[in-house]
Design an enzyme around this catalytic site. Structure first.
Site, PDB file in Angstrom:
ATOM      1  N   HIS A 185       0.833  -1.313  -0.007  1.00  0.00           N
ATOM      2  CA  HIS A 185       0.200  -0.024  -0.124  1.00  0.00           C
ATOM      3  C   HIS A 185       0.768   1.197  -0.011  1.00  0.00           C
ATOM      4  O   HIS A 185       0.374   2.165  -0.677  1.00  0.00           O
ATOM      5  CB  HIS A 185      -0.755  -0.152   1.088  1.00  0.00           C
ATOM      6  CG  HIS A 185      -1.620   1.010   1.258  1.00  0.00           C
ATOM      7  ND1 HIS A 185      -1.710   2.306   2.054  1.00  0.00           N
ATOM      8  CD2 HIS A 185      -3.010   1.518   0.523  1.00  0.00           C
ATOM      9  CE1 HIS A 185      -2.563   3.315   1.790  1.00  0.00           C
ATOM     10  NE2 HIS A 185      -3.283   2.646   1.039  1.00  0.00           N
ATOM     11  N   GLU A 428       3.053 -13.785 -31.678  1.00  0.00           N
ATOM     12  CA  GLU A 428       4.535 -13.725 -30.930  1.00  0.00           C
ATOM     13  C   GLU A 428       5.445 -14.837 -31.431  1.00  0.00           C
ATOM     14  O   GLU A 428       6.461 -15.145 -30.888  1.00  0.00           O
ATOM     15  CB  GLU A 428       4.574 -13.389 -29.370  1.00  0.00           C
ATOM     16  CG  GLU A 428       3.703 -14.445 -28.878  1.00  0.00           C
ATOM     17  CD  GLU A 428       3.924 -14.208 -27.266  1.00  0.00           C
ATOM     18  OE1 GLU A 428       4.715 -13.412 -26.711  1.00  0.00           O
ATOM     19  OE2 GLU A 428       3.119 -14.755 -26.339  1.00  0.00           O
ATOM     20  N   ASP A 452       8.810 -11.881 -27.868  1.00  0.00           N
ATOM     21  CA  ASP A 452       9.096 -13.077 -28.433  1.00  0.00           C
ATOM     22  C   ASP A 452       9.350 -13.417 -29.752  1.00  0.00           C
ATOM     23  O   ASP A 452       9.956 -14.127 -30.233  1.00  0.00           O
ATOM     24  CB  ASP A 452       7.726 -13.988 -27.810  1.00  0.00           C
ATOM     25  CG  ASP A 452       8.073 -14.430 -26.069  1.00  0.00           C
ATOM     26  OD1 ASP A 452       9.207 -15.019 -25.918  1.00  0.00           O
ATOM     27  OD2 ASP A 452       7.174 -14.287 -25.562  1.00  0.00           O
ATOM     28  N   CYS A 499       2.578  -4.930 -28.603  1.00  0.00           N
ATOM     29  CA  CYS A 499       2.848  -4.748 -27.018  1.00  0.00           C
ATOM     30  C   CYS A 499       4.228  -4.982 -26.696  1.00  0.00           C
ATOM     31  O   CYS A 499       4.427  -4.826 -25.369  1.00  0.00           O
ATOM     32  CB  CYS A 499       1.439  -5.351 -26.246  1.00  0.00           C
ATOM     33  SG  CYS A 499       1.773  -7.183 -26.478  1.00  0.00           S
TER      34      CYS A 499
HETATM   35  C1  PEP Z   1       6.260 -10.184 -26.145  1.00  0.00           C
HETATM   36  O1  PEP Z   1       6.359 -11.220 -26.087  1.00  0.00           O
HETATM   37  O2  PEP Z   1       6.558  -9.107 -26.752  1.00  0.00           O
HETATM   38  C2  PEP Z   1       5.327  -9.646 -24.895  1.00  0.00           C
HETATM   39  C3  PEP Z   1       4.869  -8.529 -24.988  1.00  0.00           C
HETATM   40  O3  PEP Z   1       5.219 -10.648 -23.904  1.00  0.00           O
HETATM   41  P1  PEP Z   1       6.193 -10.996 -22.725  1.00  0.00           P
HETATM   42  O4  PEP Z   1       7.625  -9.890 -22.926  1.00  0.00           O
HETATM   43  O5  PEP Z   1       5.370 -10.866 -21.394  1.00  0.00           O
HETATM   44  O6  PEP Z   1       6.649 -12.187 -23.202  1.00  0.00           O
HETATM   45 MG    MG Z   2       5.715 -12.999 -24.893  1.00  0.00          MG
END
Ligand code: PEP
Ligand code: MG
Length: 548
Positions: A185, A428, A452, A499
């Site tokens: 917290h 990925e 990945d 992402c």
């Molecule tokens: C990725 O593989 O780009 C991803 C966003 O997932 P993580 O980094 O958690 O494997």
């Molecule tokens: Mg990943």
């Protein structure tokens, strides 16, 4: 000069003298001076504590708002709780001092909270200990309360939230929680107050002797430097000034759409690893959550988190985003993310092994609990779910079957859910990118996990530092797969985001915008700077061929 490594609680730099917050001394087992006398002392100390909690509540309410202040109201309820009082009475009647009886009562209630299934109740275990400690301080008449007479960096093992709220914030340059975690917290309050801070520092002991030591805290890199030389101080003063100037300048992009120079719109979402981090995303004006790495709920838990425990986290994020899209990724355990209670096998090549959707297929009960929790949270806002490590249509089919079962399960239990909740996949693996024309027909969206996708396309282990110099994030093979997936997503009429870390890559940004990536998801701290960078790009001038 001594350098230490820690984990970021909140970004920024701090340079200044250390002020040590030392924990009050241990409460030893000691005899009381009669039960009547000891109980009266307890009642008086409790009254003083409740009055102080009321003050903390009002202060926090006026500075941060109802949600942040609520904890002090909860602490007050705990202090006045009758079960707590009964336990203290039993202790003093058995001959203990009021101090020891309060300590024992706090510990008993705390272990009761720890053993509960409900995530919210579990979190209360530390609170009850904190309340007991406050009453003990009042009993001991600890007059030496912690205060700052000059702007300082606080260093502590951990700091009670109430102590933080009592301090004059203008005097706090930064905080180092040597033993604390980033989701406690007090860590959350620190983020809300935007104080540069680190936690979980390796090999450092909090000692009174550190008082007054000059220190540099670099939360961006997770560095703490004690007694730096003049050259280092000059270098970091410059970095701090640049960071602050830049932060102030970026404020002009707050509340604006993300537009290229030629008027093409894209969206900037945020990646978060815990439900508490949603506040950072909001503060930095993220247009949605592009990746909530839900496995952190599993990593922080001592056993499989229940449906209820997960639901609390998902609902918190979805509600906080008030209708903006929240994409929660299902379990991505395995490879470099190992958890004892999963009892995963030792493997020769864990990155190519038993992970993510592969675990869900073999242990469908784990996936089912997560899907039920997600569907339950779906009625509180705009929630979408995405599944990592997909390589085939049959895996997508399995996900849809499991989603259907989760819906049936909730229907039988009479629990509301959004049956149209969007289900997407992460692209990925090279297999998913190459098959993206077919996969796009069966899902609602794609999100490219470039971390990945790069490791599998280039056959370079992302966690092996020995070969990191061979890694070229701008490799044309990766760009080709991103372009192929984007074209196939759009042909099928579904959106696509990125992402992975490449989403904020300055060199590739023009390429992503030109091929029409719909959304880029980055750490909260990068949202506004990315919006600024995009505003300078004219996609009419971008030559896609150069990247592929
Ligand atoms: C990725 O593989 O780009 C991803 C966003 O997932 P993580 O980094 O958690 O494997
Ligand atoms: Mg990943």
């Amino acid at each position: 000069m001594n350098a230490y490594k820690g984990t970021r609680v909140f970004e920024g730099y701090a340079l200044g003298k250390l002020a040590v917050y030392a924990k009050p001394p241990e409460v030893k087992k000691e005899e009381g001076k009669g039960s009547e006398h000891e109980f009266k002392r307890f009642v008086k100390a409790r009254e003083e504590t409740v009055a102080a909690l009321d003050t903390s509540f009002m202060e926090t309410l006026s500075k941060l708002g109802q949600e942040e202040a609520q904890l002090f109201a909860t602490h007050k309820l705990m202090a006045e709780d009758l079960d707590f009082e009964d336990l203290v009475r039993e202790g003093v009647e058995a001959g203990s001092s009021a101090e020891y009886a309060v300590k024992q009562a706090g510990e008993q209630l705390s272990s009761m909270f720890s053993s509960m299934d409900d995530a919210y109740m579990k979190e209360r275990a530390n609170d009850v200990k904190e309340v007991a400690m406050r009453i003990i301080s009042a009993l001991r008449k600890d007059t030496e309360s912690f205060s700052l007479s000059e702007p300082s960096i606080i260093i502590c093992d951990d700091l009670p939230s109430s102590e933080l709220m009592k301090l004059d914030k203008k005097m706090i340059l930064g905080i180092i929680f040597v033993k604390g975690g980033s989701n406690s917290h007090v860590a959350i309050l620190t983020r809300m107050l935007e104080i540069p801070a680190l936690c979980d520092i390796d090999n450092l002991e909090v000692k009174k002797g550190l008082n007054g030591t000059f220190a540099i805290l670099d939360a961006a890199k997770g560095d703490l430097i004690l007694s730096p030389g003049m050259k280092t101080v000059t270098q970091y003063s410059k970095k701090k000034k640049e960071y602050e100037d830049n932060k102030a300048r970026l404020q002009e992009f707050r509340g604006k759409k993300t537009l290229t120079k030629d008027g093409r719109e894209t969206k900037i979402y945020s990646n978060i690893a815990s439900s508490f981090e949603v506040e950072n995303a909001i503060r930095n004006d993220a247009e949605g959550i592009g990746l909530f790495r839900s496995e952190f709920i599993y990593l922080e838990s001592k056993d499989y988190p229940t449906e209820e425990e997960q639901f609390v986290h998902y609902k918190r994020v979805v509600e906080a985003m008030k209708g903006k899209q929240v994409i929660i990724r299902t379990l991505d355990i395995g490879a470099d993310k190992k958890i004892d209670y999963f009892d995963l096998p030792d493997e020769e090549n864990p990155a190519l092994g038993f992970r993510s959707i592969r675990i869900c297929k073999e242990r469908p009960e784990i996936f089912a609990a997560q899907l039920c929790a997600l569907y339950r949270a779906s009625v509180y806002g705009n929630l979408a779910v995405m599944v990592p490590m997909i390589i085939s249509g049959s895996e997508v089919k399995f996900v849809h079957e499991m989603a259907k079962l989760a819906q049936e399960n909730l229907s039988v239990r009479g629990i509301p859910f959004n049956k149209d909740m969007k289900i997407g996949i992460m692209v990925e693996t090279p297999a998913a990118a190459i098959m993206s024309d077919l996969l796009a027909k069966d899902v609602d969206f794609f999100s490219i996990g470039t971390n990945d996708l790069s490791q599998y396309t280039l056959a370079i282990d992302r966690v092996n530092p020995r070969i990191s110099s061979c890694f070229n994030p701008h490799h044309k093979a990766i760009c080709r797969l991103i372009k192929l997936s984007t074209e196939n997503a759009h042909k099928a009429g579904i959106p696509i985001g990125i992402c992975g870390e490449l989403a904020r890559d300055e060199e590739l940004l023009p390429f992503f915008l030109k091929i029409g990536v719909d959304e880029l998801s980055v750490s909260p701290a990068y949202v506004l700077s990315l919006r600024e960078q995009i505003s300078k790009i004219d996609t009419r001038e971008v030559d896609v061929e150069k990247y592929i």
